[in-house]
Enzyme design. Structure first.
Site, PDB file in Angstrom:
ATOM      1  N   HIS A 258       0.826  -1.206   0.000  1.00 43.07           N
ATOM      2  CA  HIS A 258       0.000   0.000   0.000  1.00 43.07           C
ATOM      3  C   HIS A 258       0.867   1.266   0.000  1.00 43.07           C
ATOM      4  CE1 HIS A 258      -3.003  -2.940   1.394  1.00 43.07           C
ATOM      5  NE2 HIS A 258      -3.897  -2.103   0.907  1.00 43.07           N
ATOM      6  N   ASP A 331      -4.663  -5.682  -8.364  1.00 35.82           N
ATOM      7  CA  ASP A 331      -4.932  -5.171  -7.028  1.00 35.82           C
ATOM      8  C   ASP A 331      -5.245  -3.681  -7.194  1.00 35.82           C
ATOM      9  OD1 ASP A 331      -5.199  -4.954  -4.296  1.00 35.82           O
ATOM     10  OD2 ASP A 331      -3.250  -5.837  -3.830  1.00 35.82           O
TER      11      ASP A 331
END
Length: 600
Positions: A258, A331
């Site tokens: 992230h 993703d």
């Protein structure tokens, strides 16, 4: 298939599915795009679609709002229109993904109404049709991350579970299939037809900051077995598309994708042995979709690009070597792991070039949609390449019943979501997962006397104390949080002095010196201390002197209830470690090996 098949109402203890023999993989299964003769609907629909509609099918962003008609400045900034319904129509979106922070998942009834509103927007006549040209009606992929455990966007009153690693500790494939069957059935009842689960990563790195308890195990064969069970539960029993993630494997990272780009140093042989088996199993089980990982894997892609943008990884390995013919989803494209090297517009184009079909959660959906559209018009991407992705996406929607039944019956939500039968089965499954690693202090079940329940968890600590009190124990709660100050630690010690035993909850204490200091101070009181790790099982490696150690793998309500039952003696511990617990000082030394667990 007029309606998704509902999990039958059963009493606790009864099986929802057949035993392990029901989990045998079908050798012919290769995902929804693997059939020799595509559905006539898919072919006809594809032929009728404009280029703009085709490109839109690749995009699955989040939209902000509790209803399809909720106006939001965020929608205006990202899509150029104010409401979720307008965003769906403007970009001809193939799907949307729900999050709590985008106000999509307040409660099951609201979610069902939002889903219906968005589907109605997608199915409404398009401008071309209003002008007399027939346009195809294509329902949305409505998705969320309902892995169970720490990653679950839909909470109570929906049925909750303790998560993948807890299921790995339970070693019961039927329980895993039932977990995802119930999860899928409840998602489908509120209009969610795709679940970005299960996690197929093999968590071989105890310091992994992003996977951890989201993985079933550190053993590839155990992960593969449970991934197979999860896929069958979601798709066969729940009529929801499963998405195995994160290819080519995110289990040995020390960096959170992230916020940065992790680097995997496995050799090709190690990848074959460790990372590949769960994905091979998912493909053999007929998984509808596989999600990419934003990781750099030099052995597989030497140019440093994340796997999401690597044609060698997505097309060469996943498509050609592993034979996956279903939908490849990226993703989230808002994650920094994929945004380190290229612009957002370039990322979208490169993901398609690499072989991705779904561009999930883009940072700038309107700009990235236009970038892909322009890349086709300019010749960088061929329309044939776009058609290949759209064909797979349409096939998944058709085969999972979304085309035939895109809407849900809002007045029937309560008949399916959080039913007594589902809740009872969830508790039964969870009761078999807590792992008593060691109990030299003889604290499970709790001895007579009073108990201080303290440590991490604004809800877990008081909930456990309340449950113990309700069972006739004398218990006091004192929450210290994840980073207790010296003053808080001192107060916990003072309170411990007034009790006979201490139960202290920890969460990822390997990364929290403050939690380590709390446990050390409580041990120094001379009281008997039970440490309950409510996240990763590795905490004991940094807690010297702990004699009694229990792992729950989550703080979900069912996990807390199981701890209360164990401490009360109503149930006996059954879980065994699905990972090794190494020494923090010397990772090569295993303190508690895979399979450890004091069971009755």
């Amino acid at each position: 298939m007029a309606r998704p098949r509902l999990v039958p109402a059963v009493a606790a203890g009864a099986a929802l599915v057949l035993g392990a023999t029901a989990l045998t993989a079908s050798p012919a299964a290769a995902g929804p795009g693997g059939h020799d003769r595509p559905h006539r609907w898919v072919q006809k629909t594809l032929q009728q679609m404009t280029l703009e509609q085709k490109v839109g099918q690749l995009f699955v962003p989040y939209v902000t709002g509790a209803t399809a008609d909720t106006a939001s400045p965020e929608n205006l900034a990202r899509f150029g229109v104010a409401t979720p319904a307008e965003a769906v129509q403007k970009l001809h979106l193939g799907g949307v993904i729900y999050f709590a922070w985008s106000d999509n998942t307040q409660d099951p009834q609201q979610i069902a109404a939002l889903s219906n509103g968005l589907q109605e927007a997608a199915l409404a006549p398009a401008d071309d049709e209003r002008r007399g040209k027939k346009a195809p009606a294509v329902p949305l992929t409505i998705a969320t991350d309902q892995e169970t455990g720490i990653v679950a966007r839909v909470g109570p009153p929906a049925t909750v579970f303790p998560g993948a690693m807890a299921l790995g500790a339970g070693r019961d494939l039927r329980a895993t299939r039932d977990t995802y069957a119930i999860t899928g059935t409840e998602l489908r009842a509120i209009g969610i037809n795709t679940d970005y689960a299960p996690d197929a990563d093999v968590n071989v790195n105890p310091a992994n900051p992003i996977i951890g308890v989201r993985s079933f195990s550190s053993r590839p064969e155990l992960v593969a077995d449970h991934v197979t069970a999860a896929v069958r539960g979601l798709q066969t029993d729940g009529s929801v598309s499963a998405v195995a993630k994160h290819f080519p494997g995110h289990g040995d990272t020390g960096t959170d994708s992230h916020s940065d780009l992790p680097v995997i140093t496995h050799t090709r042989a190690e990848w074959e042995e460790i990372d590949a088996p769960p994905f091979r199993a998912a493909i053999a089980a007929g998984v509808d979709s596989i999600m990419t990982a934003h990781i750099s894997f030099p052995e597989l892609e030497p140019n440093g690009d994340p796997s999401t943008l690597s044609k060698k990884v997505l097309t060469g390995m996943l498509r050609e070597e592993l034979g996956f013919q279903g939908v490849i989803a990226t993703d989230s494209l808002r994650m920094e792991g994929v945004r380190k090297k290229y612009s957002d517009e370039e990322i979208a184009i490169r993901a398609v070039e690499a072989g991705a079909d779904v561009l999930l959660d883009p940072q700038q959906p309107a700009l990235q949609y236009q970038a892909v559209l322009d890349a086709v018009r300019d010749g960088r991407l061929s329309e044939r390449r776009i058609d290949a992705s759209v064909r797979r996406i349409l096939a998944m929607k058709y085969e999972r019943g979304v085309v035939r039944d895109p809407l849900v019956k809002e007045h029937e939500v309560a008949r399916t979501v959080g039913t007594p039968a589902h809740l009872a089965r969830a508790q039964e499954i969870t009761d078999a997962t807590p792992t008593l690693v060691t109990d030299d202090a003889d604290l499970v079940p709790l001895p007579a006397g009073s108990t201080l329940v303290t440590g991490f968890g604004a809800t877990g600590v008081p909930a456990l104390a309340e449950k113990l009190t309700a069972r006739g124990h004398r218990a006091e709660a004192f929450t210290t949080g994840s980073t207790p100050t010296a003053a808080v630690v001192a107060e916990a010690v003072t309170k411990a002095d007034a009790h006979d035993t201490v139960v202290v909850m920890t969460s990822s204490a390997t990364k929290s010196p403050a939690q380590q200091q709390l446990v050390a101070a409580l041990l120094a009181t001379g009281k008997r201390v039970l440490v309950v790790a409510v996240a990763n099982p590795y905490d004991i490696s940094v807690l010297p002197g702990v004699q009694s150690y229990l792992v729950t793998y989550s703080t979900t309500p069912v996990a807390v209830e199981s701890v209360a039952r164990l401490l009360d003696g109503a149930i006996r511990p059954q879980g065994t470690l699905p990972v090794d617990i190494p020494s923090a000082a010397d990772p090569a030394t295993v303190l508690f090996p895979f399979g450890t667990g004091l069971t009755s």
